[in-house]
Scaffold this active site. Structure first.
Site, PDB file in Angstrom:
ATOM      1  N   LYS A   3      17.932  13.768 -21.160  1.00  0.00           N
ATOM      2  CA  LYS A   3      18.120  12.321 -21.295  1.00  0.00           C
ATOM      3  C   LYS A   3      17.235  11.877 -22.454  1.00  0.00           C
ATOM      4  CE  LYS A   3      16.281   9.094 -18.509  1.00  0.00           C
ATOM      5  NZ  LYS A   3      16.139   8.142 -17.375  1.00  0.00           N
ATOM      6  N   SER A  27       4.898  -2.287 -12.352  1.00  0.00           N
ATOM      7  CA  SER A  27       4.363  -1.696 -13.591  1.00  0.00           C
ATOM      8  C   SER A  27       2.852  -1.894 -13.650  1.00  0.00           C
ATOM      9  CB  SER A  27       5.053  -2.324 -14.804  1.00  0.00           C
ATOM     10  OG  SER A  27       5.127  -3.727 -14.648  1.00  0.00           O
TER      11      SER A  27
HETATM   12  P1  NAD Z   1      10.393  -5.060 -14.045  1.00  0.00           P
HETATM   13  O1  NAD Z   1       9.762  -5.464 -15.320  1.00  0.00           O
HETATM   14  O2  NAD Z   1      11.738  -5.583 -13.714  1.00  0.00           O
HETATM   15  O3  NAD Z   1       9.419  -5.427 -12.826  1.00  0.00           O
HETATM   16  C1  NAD Z   1       8.034  -5.168 -12.911  1.00  0.00           C
HETATM   17  C2  NAD Z   1       7.406  -5.322 -11.556  1.00  0.00           C
HETATM   18  O4  NAD Z   1       5.999  -5.082 -11.687  1.00  0.00           O
HETATM   19  C3  NAD Z   1       7.526  -6.748 -10.989  1.00  0.00           C
HETATM   20  O5  NAD Z   1       7.550  -6.666  -9.578  1.00  0.00           O
HETATM   21  C4  NAD Z   1       6.248  -7.395 -11.481  1.00  0.00           C
HETATM   22  O6  NAD Z   1       5.858  -8.522 -10.697  1.00  0.00           O
HETATM   23  C5  NAD Z   1       5.273  -6.250 -11.294  1.00  0.00           C
HETATM   24  N1  NAD Z   1       4.077  -6.367 -12.112  1.00  0.00           N
HETATM   25  C6  NAD Z   1       4.009  -6.672 -13.441  1.00  0.00           C
HETATM   26  N2  NAD Z   1       2.725  -6.686 -13.849  1.00  0.00           N
HETATM   27  C7  NAD Z   1       1.962  -6.392 -12.750  1.00  0.00           C
HETATM   28  C8  NAD Z   1       0.573  -6.250 -12.528  1.00  0.00           C
HETATM   29  N3  NAD Z   1      -0.306  -6.399 -13.506  1.00  0.00           N
HETATM   30  N4  NAD Z   1       0.156  -5.901 -11.285  1.00  0.00           N
HETATM   31  C9  NAD Z   1       1.041  -5.733 -10.294  1.00  0.00           C
HETATM   32  N5  NAD Z   1       2.375  -5.849 -10.428  1.00  0.00           N
HETATM   33  C10 NAD Z   1       2.833  -6.172 -11.659  1.00  0.00           C
HETATM   34  O7  NAD Z   1      10.389  -3.464 -14.063  1.00  0.00           O
HETATM   35  P2  NAD Z   1      11.272  -2.477 -13.180  1.00  0.00           P
HETATM   36  O8  NAD Z   1      12.462  -2.074 -13.973  1.00  0.00           O
HETATM   37  O9  NAD Z   1      11.450  -3.043 -11.829  1.00  0.00           O
HETATM   38  O10 NAD Z   1      10.332  -1.194 -13.123  1.00  0.00           O
HETATM   39  C11 NAD Z   1       9.172  -1.197 -12.311  1.00  0.00           C
HETATM   40  C12 NAD Z   1       8.354   0.054 -12.595  1.00  0.00           C
HETATM   41  O11 NAD Z   1       9.087   1.212 -12.216  1.00  0.00           O
HETATM   42  C13 NAD Z   1       7.996   0.244 -14.066  1.00  0.00           C
HETATM   43  O12 NAD Z   1       6.636   0.618 -14.134  1.00  0.00           O
HETATM   44  C14 NAD Z   1       8.880   1.406 -14.501  1.00  0.00           C
HETATM   45  O13 NAD Z   1       8.320   2.134 -15.551  1.00  0.00           O
HETATM   46  C15 NAD Z   1       8.944   2.194 -13.215  1.00  0.00           C
HETATM   47  N6  NAD Z   1      10.078   3.119 -13.122  1.00  0.00           N
HETATM   48  C16 NAD Z   1       9.846   4.328 -12.573  1.00  0.00           C
HETATM   49  C17 NAD Z   1      10.869   5.246 -12.455  1.00  0.00           C
HETATM   50  C18 NAD Z   1      10.627   6.578 -11.794  1.00  0.00           C
HETATM   51  O14 NAD Z   1      11.494   7.449 -11.862  1.00  0.00           O
HETATM   52  N7  NAD Z   1       9.528   6.773 -11.123  1.00  0.00           N
HETATM   53  C19 NAD Z   1      12.164   4.919 -12.929  1.00  0.00           C
HETATM   54  C20 NAD Z   1      12.378   3.648 -13.441  1.00  0.00           C
HETATM   55  C21 NAD Z   1      11.326   2.755 -13.543  1.00  0.00           C
END
Ligand code: NAD
Length: 321
Positions: free
Chosen positions: A67, A199
């Protein structure tokens, strides 16, 4: 070569197909039949973008590929397109010829949601009734929808750093006909299963926010420096992951490993539980924790499944390449 454009994915891929593909490839990883290649992730110095590759080979499913993609923070504001952009390329493992190019944006969300759902199936208590969400962004809705399909939950509780986003969770709970309650982090002790999907770069969920017997799926930490839960929680829990090498370097376990709260031997593959070579949960009081870091083989597994569905439904575009 076959092309399955992003616009076709929503009509083709189901949560069930994603679940089955991810469960199968986690099992293949644990039995040594499938392995992930080292991840490349670069700040390219243009548009503040992070770009990289996640690849692997599944000898059991004969899926080879990668990917390519990443995060372009200005996309939405400047161009009205989503910030996460990715494309999956599949290759014929017999010849090296490219086999398919598949839109990877929705697939990434579905495979990530499937991972926490697979962890719930194999590690949560069978009588789990309350699911707690920490995080309420884009991905949280996918995680919650997939988790609710495990069918055991009667109530959703949620906390978010930005409380104005909590209606996202309420909407998904409503879809499933379940009540939703916003809680403080201390209220998470009511949950039988907790999914963290933020995040954050600091521990939000502390060990004393989690009751004995809970299953915690940590899904947000996929990069060095990110953190969602206190290292002390990992010390209290039996820790499982998709890929141990990623868990201890870019996943939630990186912090507990760094401060020596746990050892690398304390982190087990979820696939081993699926295969029956690790017993998984051994008591109703145990806390289990899944560190879902997101591996390339997950992307390849769902992409291969969607190519099959696209061929079946006659929507794959064939090009002579
Ligand atoms: P998003 O931007 O839509 O949402 C971000 C989330 O994090 C929200 O709930 C927001 O309130 C919260 N947030 C932001 N800053 C914060 C802080 N300082 N402290 C606490 N919470 C905070 O993003 P998303 O698409 O929902 O992705 C969320 C996370 O999941 C990202 O970190 C992304 O990289 C990760 N992710 C992981 C995988 C995996 O395979 N593990 C796959 C996709 C995304």
């Amino acid at each position: 070569m076959l092309i399955v454009p992003e616009r076709e994915i929503a009509d083709l891929m189901t949560r069930k197909a994603a679940f089955d593909a991810v469960e199968k490839v986690f099992a293949a990883m644990a039995s040594g039949e499938a392995y992930n290649f080292p991840v490349v992730r670069e700040a390219i110095g243009h548009e503040d973008a992070l770009y990289g590759f996640k690849g692997g080979f599944d000898r059991a499913g004969l899926t080879l590929g990668l990917k390519a993609g990443g995060y372009w923070p200005n996309n939405l504001d400047k161009r009205g397109i989503i910030n996460h952009q990715s494309t999956v390329f599949l290759f014929d493992p017999d010849t090296g010829k490219v086999k398919a190019m598949v839109g990877g944006n929705l697939l990434t969300a579905l495979r990530t949601a499937a991972a926490s759902s697979v962890s719930i199936k194999h590690l949560a208590r069978k009588d789990a009734k309350v699911i707690g969400m920490v995080g309420a962004g884009h991905q949280a809705k996918f995680q919650l929808r997939a988790a609710l399909e495990q069918g055991t939950f009667e109530k959703v509780i949620g906390w978010n750093f930005h409380p104005e986003m909590l209606p996202n969770l309420e909407e998904v709970a409503k879809e499933a006909g379940l009540p939703f309650e916003a809680v403080e982090l201390t209220g998470m002790t009511e949950a039988d299963v907790i999914i963290t999907i933020t995040s954050s770069f600091d521990a939000i969920l502390h060990a004393d926010h989690v009751a004995p017997g809970t299953h915690v799926a940590c899904m947000g930490t996929d990069t060095k420096g990110k953190q969602e839960v206190e290292a002390a929680l990992l010390a209290r829990a039996r820790v499982f992951t998709d890929e141990v090498a990623q868990s201890v370097s870019i996943g939630e376990a990186q912090h507990a490993i760094q401060d020596k709260t746990i050892k690398i031997e304390d982190v087990a593959q979820l696939g081993a539980v699926i295969n029956g070579t690790n017993p998984g949960r051994t008591s109703d009081d145990e806390i289990t924790l899944f560190d879902g870091t997101g591996v390339g083989l997950q992307d390849l597994a769902v992409a291969a499944a969607v190519v099959d569905l696209a061929v079946e439904k006659g929507v794959a575009i064939e090009v002579d390449f």
